[in-house]
Motif scaffolding. Structure first.
Motif, PDB file in Angstrom:
ATOM      1  N   SER A 143       0.846  -1.190   0.000  1.00 53.17           N
ATOM      2  CA  SER A 143       0.000   0.000   0.000  1.00 53.17           C
ATOM      3  C   SER A 143       0.886   1.245   0.000  1.00 53.17           C
ATOM      4  N   SER A 144       0.448   2.287  -0.683  1.00 47.77           N
ATOM      5  CA  SER A 144       1.216   3.526  -0.746  1.00 47.77           C
ATOM      6  C   SER A 144       0.989   4.343   0.517  1.00 47.77           C
ATOM      7  N   THR A 145       2.075   4.789   1.126  1.00 48.65           N
ATOM      8  CA  THR A 145       1.989   5.603   2.339  1.00 48.65           C
ATOM      9  C   THR A 145       2.983   6.753   2.254  1.00 48.65           C
ATOM     10  N   VAL A 146       2.727   7.787   3.049  1.00 52.01           N
ATOM     11  CA  VAL A 146       3.678   8.884   3.204  1.00 52.01           C
ATOM     12  C   VAL A 146       3.951   9.056   4.689  1.00 52.01           C
ATOM     13  N   GLY A 147       5.187   9.390   5.024  1.00 45.66           N
ATOM     14  CA  GLY A 147       5.560   9.681   6.400  1.00 45.66           C
ATOM     15  C   GLY A 147       5.228  11.131   6.715  1.00 45.66           C
ATOM     16  N   LEU A 148       4.854  11.403   7.965  1.00 48.65           N
ATOM     17  CA  LEU A 148       4.444  12.745   8.381  1.00 48.65           C
ATOM     18  C   LEU A 148       5.191  13.198   9.625  1.00 48.65           C
ATOM     19  N   LEU A 149       5.440  14.489   9.700  1.00 49.59           N
ATOM     20  CA  LEU A 149       5.991  15.137  10.890  1.00 49.59           C
ATOM     21  C   LEU A 149       5.173  16.398  11.114  1.00 49.59           C
ATOM     22  N   GLU A 150       4.442  16.441  12.230  1.00 48.33           N
ATOM     23  CA  GLU A 150       3.683  17.636  12.602  1.00 48.33           C
ATOM     24  C   GLU A 150       4.447  18.345  13.707  1.00 48.33           C
ATOM     25  N   VAL A 151       4.796  19.609  13.478  1.00 52.17           N
ATOM     26  CA  VAL A 151       5.536  20.404  14.450  1.00 52.17           C
ATOM     27  C   VAL A 151       4.596  21.468  14.993  1.00 52.17           C
ATOM     28  N   LYS A 152       4.405  21.493  16.333  1.00 47.63           N
ATOM     29  CA  LYS A 152       3.524  22.485  16.954  1.00 47.63           C
ATOM     30  C   LYS A 152       3.985  23.893  16.592  1.00 47.63           C
ATOM     31  N   GLY A 153       3.021  24.733  16.195  1.00 48.74           N
ATOM     32  CA  GLY A 153       3.319  26.114  15.861  1.00 48.74           C
ATOM     33  C   GLY A 153       3.927  26.298  14.483  1.00 48.74           C
ATOM     34  N   GLN A 154       4.125  25.209  13.745  1.00 51.46           N
ATOM     35  CA  GLN A 154       4.676  25.306  12.396  1.00 51.46           C
ATOM     36  C   GLN A 154       3.697  24.683  11.417  1.00 51.46           C
ATOM     37  N   GLN A 155       4.045  23.554  10.856  1.00 54.09           N
ATOM     38  CA  GLN A 155       3.203  22.901   9.869  1.00 54.09           C
ATOM     39  C   GLN A 155       3.451  21.408   9.897  1.00 54.09           C
ATOM     40  N   THR A 156       2.800  20.699   8.984  1.00 54.48           N
ATOM     41  CA  THR A 156       2.992  19.262   8.834  1.00 54.48           C
ATOM     42  C   THR A 156       3.802  19.021   7.563  1.00 54.48           C
ATOM     43  N   TYR A 157       4.869  18.231   7.685  1.00 55.93           N
ATOM     44  CA  TYR A 157       5.747  17.905   6.570  1.00 55.93           C
ATOM     45  C   TYR A 157       5.500  16.465   6.167  1.00 55.93           C
ATOM     46  N   GLN A 158       5.755  16.126   4.897  1.00 57.12           N
ATOM     47  CA  GLN A 158       5.574  14.748   4.465  1.00 57.12           C
ATOM     48  C   GLN A 158       6.705  14.313   3.547  1.00 57.12           C
ATOM     49  N   THR A 159       6.861  12.986   3.468  1.00 54.58           N
ATOM     50  CA  THR A 159       7.829  12.379   2.557  1.00 54.58           C
ATOM     51  C   THR A 159       7.138  12.082   1.239  1.00 54.58           C
ATOM     52  N   PRO A 160       7.901  11.736   0.192  1.00 53.29           N
ATOM     53  CA  PRO A 160       7.291  11.195  -1.021  1.00 53.29           C
ATOM     54  C   PRO A 160       6.646   9.834  -0.700  1.00 53.29           C
ATOM     55  N   LEU A 161       5.830   9.315  -1.603  1.00 51.71           N
ATOM     56  CA  LEU A 161       5.182   8.024  -1.421  1.00 51.71           C
ATOM     57  C   LEU A 161       6.202   6.904  -1.275  1.00 51.71           C
TER      58      LEU A 161
END
Length: 146
Positions: A123-141
């Motif tokens: 299944s295709s997934t992306v990794g996520l990093l949510e930083v308080k006070g900033q934004q959410t970042y993601q990896t490629p699939l």
């Protein structure tokens, strides 16, 4: 060195995701043996693909990694190489469903990781990093065919 930051945001399940554009995000650039610019930050290559099932995104203070395993596990980690301490959480998204770790604090020179079971390998997934006070970042699939 002129570093460009190109991002595309997408609203998905109430979370703003930031996708890597065609130009790497805040990479440190150096010249390869052929004279071409090679971008790496915290071990992440410019195209964001370490292997077909292991991807990453370079950020200004480190790199976000996401990997799929053949035993139906997925892992997301953030290698923070500098900058001030953050409060964040790691996650992954598959088909519009997001799973998160608990919140944690992280300083420079550290790596935080979290793994999830029951994530179908192909299944295709992306990794996520949510930083308080900033934004959410993601990896490629990450999947078994890319």
């Amino acid at each position: 060195m002129n570093v460009k930051k190109l991002v595309r945001t997408t609203a998905m399940a109430g979370v703003t995701l930031v996708a890597m554009g065609t130009t790497p995000l805040a990479h440190a650039e150096s010249l390869s043996g052929t004279g071409n610019a090679v971008a790496y930050a915290a071990g992440c290559p410019g195209d964001g693909h370490l292997t077909r099932n292991h991807t990453c995104t370079s950020l200004s203070s480190g790199a976000l990694f996401h990997q799929k395993y053949t035993n139906d596990k997925a892992s997301t980690s953030y290698k923070k190489t500098g900058g001030s301490s953050i409060s964040a959480r790691l996650g992954f998204n598959r088909a519009g469903t997001t799973k998160w770790s608990s919140w944690f604090s992280q300083g420079g020179g550290t790596t935080k990781s979290y793994s999830w079971s029951g994530v179908t390998y192909c299944s295709s997934t992306v990794g996520l990093l949510e930083v308080k006070g900033q934004q959410t970042y993601q990896t490629p699939l990450a999947n078994c065919t890319s």
